[in-house]
Motif scaffolding. Structure first.
Motif, mmCIF file in Angstrom:
data_model
loop_
_atom_site.group_PDB
_atom_site.id
_atom_site.type_symbol
_atom_site.label_atom_id
_atom_site.label_comp_id
_atom_site.label_asym_id
_atom_site.label_seq_id
_atom_site.Cartn_x
_atom_site.Cartn_y
_atom_site.Cartn_z
ATOM 1 N N GLU A 164 0.654 -1.308 -0.163
ATOM 2 C CA GLU A 164 0.225 -0.028 0.077
ATOM 3 C C GLU A 164 0.919 1.294 -0.077
ATOM 4 N N LYS A 165 1.856 1.220 0.611
ATOM 5 C CA LYS A 165 2.595 2.467 0.919
ATOM 6 C C LYS A 165 3.315 2.859 -0.365
ATOM 7 N N LYS A 166 3.886 1.609 -1.306
ATOM 8 C CA LYS A 166 4.562 2.223 -2.630
ATOM 9 C C LYS A 166 3.663 2.711 -3.460
ATOM 10 N N MET A 167 2.288 2.032 -3.613
ATOM 11 C CA MET A 167 1.380 2.641 -4.548
ATOM 12 C C MET A 167 0.826 3.950 -4.085
ATOM 13 N N ARG A 168 0.599 4.084 -2.655
ATOM 14 C CA ARG A 168 0.307 5.739 -2.227
ATOM 15 C C ARG A 168 1.320 6.643 -2.735
ATOM 16 N N ASN A 169 2.586 6.372 -2.455
ATOM 17 C CA ASN A 169 3.799 7.361 -2.776
ATOM 18 C C ASN A 169 3.896 7.774 -4.152
ATOM 19 N N LYS A 170 3.614 6.566 -5.145
ATOM 20 C CA LYS A 170 3.480 6.985 -6.356
ATOM 21 C C LYS A 170 2.400 7.981 -6.715
ATOM 22 N N LEU A 171 1.261 7.794 -6.215
ATOM 23 C CA LEU A 171 0.235 8.540 -6.544
ATOM 24 C C LEU A 171 0.493 9.941 -5.935
ATOM 25 N N MET A 172 0.878 9.902 -4.756
ATOM 26 C CA MET A 172 1.095 11.314 -4.109
ATOM 27 C C MET A 172 2.299 12.179 -4.957
ATOM 28 N N SER A 173 3.253 11.248 -5.669
ATOM 29 C CA SER A 173 4.175 12.066 -6.426
ATOM 30 C C SER A 173 3.492 12.669 -7.645
ATOM 31 N N GLN A 174 2.624 12.157 -8.265
ATOM 32 C CA GLN A 174 2.125 12.542 -9.479
ATOM 33 C C GLN A 174 1.036 13.731 -9.218
ATOM 34 N N ILE A 175 0.370 13.500 -8.000
ATOM 35 C CA ILE A 175 -0.427 14.613 -7.419
ATOM 36 C C ILE A 175 0.345 15.886 -7.253
ATOM 37 N N LYS A 176 1.404 15.576 -6.585
ATOM 38 C CA LYS A 176 2.255 16.890 -6.075
ATOM 39 C C LYS A 176 2.687 17.390 -7.490
ATOM 40 N N ALA A 177 2.979 16.520 -8.505
ATOM 41 C CA ALA A 177 3.370 17.442 -9.845
ATOM 42 C C ALA A 177 2.208 17.962 -10.541
ATOM 43 N N LYS A 178 1.048 17.770 -10.033
ATOM 44 C CA LYS A 178 -0.172 18.294 -10.592
ATOM 45 C C LYS A 178 -0.229 17.631 -11.984
ATOM 46 N N THR A 179 -0.052 16.189 -12.250
ATOM 47 C CA THR A 179 -0.466 15.532 -13.201
ATOM 48 C C THR A 179 -1.757 14.958 -13.531
ATOM 49 N N PRO A 180 -2.318 15.427 -14.646
ATOM 50 C CA PRO A 180 -3.802 15.179 -14.858
ATOM 51 C C PRO A 180 -3.973 13.493 -14.980
ATOM 52 N N MET A 181 -5.021 13.234 -14.046
ATOM 53 C CA MET A 181 -5.160 11.739 -13.962
ATOM 54 C C MET A 181 -6.373 11.239 -14.510
ATOM 55 N N TYR A 182 -6.458 9.975 -15.146
ATOM 56 C CA TYR A 182 -7.280 9.271 -15.655
ATOM 57 C C TYR A 182 -6.908 7.810 -15.229
ATOM 58 N N LEU A 183 -6.927 7.487 -14.264
ATOM 59 C CA LEU A 183 -6.317 6.168 -13.598
ATOM 60 C C LEU A 183 -7.335 4.875 -13.704
ATOM 61 N N VAL A 184 -6.704 3.992 -14.748
ATOM 62 C CA VAL A 184 -7.695 2.691 -14.868
ATOM 63 C C VAL A 184 -7.188 1.578 -13.895
ATOM 64 N N ILE A 185 -8.354 1.257 -13.280
ATOM 65 C CA ILE A 185 -8.238 -0.047 -12.403
ATOM 66 C C ILE A 185 -9.295 -1.075 -12.903
ATOM 67 N N PHE A 186 -8.613 -2.290 -12.742
ATOM 68 C CA PHE A 186 -9.839 -3.494 -12.902
ATOM 69 C C PHE A 186 -9.551 -4.112 -11.830
ATOM 70 N N PRO A 187 -10.727 -3.809 -10.914
ATOM 71 C CA PRO A 187 -10.521 -4.445 -9.606
ATOM 72 C C PRO A 187 -10.646 -6.057 -9.266
ATOM 73 N N GLU A 188 -11.116 -6.751 -10.352
ATOM 74 C CA GLU A 188 -11.003 -8.038 -10.443
ATOM 75 C C GLU A 188 -9.802 -8.724 -10.228
ATOM 76 N N GLY A 189 -8.877 -8.065 -10.666
ATOM 77 C CA GLY A 189 -7.227 -8.394 -10.513
ATOM 78 C C GLY A 189 -6.830 -9.346 -11.760
ATOM 79 N N THR A 190 -7.849 -10.094 -12.395
ATOM 80 C CA THR A 190 -7.500 -10.967 -13.431
ATOM 81 C C THR A 190 -8.547 -11.116 -14.500
ATOM 82 N N ARG A 191 -8.661 -11.591 -15.486
ATOM 83 C CA ARG A 191 -9.638 -11.381 -16.425
ATOM 84 C C ARG A 191 -10.758 -12.651 -16.200
ATOM 85 N N TYR A 192 -11.918 -12.344 -16.492
ATOM 86 C CA TYR A 192 -13.189 -13.111 -16.358
ATOM 87 C C TYR A 192 -13.222 -13.966 -17.680
ATOM 88 N N ASN A 193 -12.796 -15.292 -17.654
ATOM 89 C CA ASN A 193 -12.852 -16.186 -18.865
ATOM 90 C C ASN A 193 -13.474 -17.297 -18.559
#
Length: 300
Positions: free
Chosen positions: A84-113
């Motif tokens: 969690e810490k590594k992901m949060r830090n990477k996001l915060m660094s992008q927010i600090k840089a005011k990077t426009p964000m369109y963050l894509v997440i697939f919460p299932e973690g793998t494909r439904y097949n």
């Protein structure tokens, strides 16, 4: 809204709002889902803002693993190995840089097949064990990456886009669901129509505590499951392979996609026409991949 490519029609149910900082949550069936996210971003003039949350193993993809990392992609490990810490830090660094964000997440973690019934059965067993409704056309979503993203971006985020994707002609003659089209089928063959439901959820309406967000996320996937059940299983031929409501039409302008494709193709083909070019191409692929994997392993 219908987006047309050379052999594919993409029908969108719901309105895409103005350009804004968003998290894009979608069901996941195949690699074409990545292209769907890009196509929707194009409609909002936000293609350059797209970032992906990716499973950790993808960082070893030749060249692409490095490319995604350099363009704001976030690699995460599953379950107990999730950092969690590594992901949060990477996001915060992008927010600090005011990077426009369109963050894509697939919460299932793998494909439904449907051709991997054990994955589906394990997902349903997990839901039942946790006291959650069992889902049939999506996998049980995992909340960790979504929770980190929403809470880390709380003051930067405008909304969450809840996306449900369905592919026509992915049921057999008995009505049983089949595997979604592959990237090769999408690019090289006639791909069936793709239907997408878009729902915008304001970030202030999403619970921030993980235990409550987990319930909220599962409820969103219950809605997807109902939509997909009607899409694939309805006995009414007028409703089959459709979502409720009327789609609006729009075009994906070729001038937005063809020039970059032609330039990339021209450079690649030009290199492959000579012995020297082919050697440079192969060495770039091999050494670029090795260096990219090393860089991502250190920086991710």
């Amino acid at each position: 809204m219908t987006v047309s490519t050379t052999s594919t029609r993409i029908i969108i149910y719901g309105d895409l709002p103005k350009k804004e900082n968003v998290i894009y949550l979608s069901n996941h069936q195949c690699t074409v889902d990545w292209i769907i996210a890009d196509m929707l971003a194009i409609q909002q003039e936000a293609l350059g803002h797209v970032r992906y949350v990716l499973k950790d193993g993808l960082k070893f993809l030749p060249l692409y693993g490095w490319y995604f990392s350099q363009h704001g992609g976030i690699y995460v490990k599953r379950s107990a190995n999730f950092n969690e810490k590594k992901m949060r830090n990477k996001l915060m660094s992008q927010i600090k840089a005011k990077t426009p964000m369109y963050l894509v997440i697939f919460p299932e973690g793998t494909r439904y097949n449907p051709e991997l019934p054990k994955v589906i059965a394990d997902s349903q067993t997990f839901a039942a064990k946790e006291g959650l409704p069992v889902l049939n056309h999506v996998l049980t979503p995992r909340v960790k990456a979504t929770h980190v993203a929403i809470t880390a971006m709380e003051d930067y985020l405008d909304a969450v886009y809840d996306i449900t994707v369905a592919y026509e002609k992915t049921t057999d003659q008995n009505g049983k669901r089949k595997e979604a089209p592959s990237m090769t089928e999408f690019l090289c063959k006639e791909c069936p129509r793709i239907h997408i439901v878009v729902e915008r959820v304001d970030q202030k309406d999403i619970p921030k505590e993980q235990i409550f967000m987990r319930r909220w996320l599962h409820e969103r996937f219950e809605i997807k499951d109902k939509l997909l059940t009607e899409f694939y299983e309805t006995t009414d031929p007028e409703k089959r392979n459709k979502f409720h409501g009327k789609g609006q039409e729009a075009k994906l302008s070729l001038k937005r996609t063809v020039p970059s494709l032609l330039i990339l193709t021209g450079i690649t083909v030009g290199m492959l026409f000579s012995d020297t070019g082919r050697k440079v191409y192969v060495k770039t692929w091999i050494y670029g991949t090795l260096l990219g994997c090393l860089w991502v392993s250190i920086k991710a």
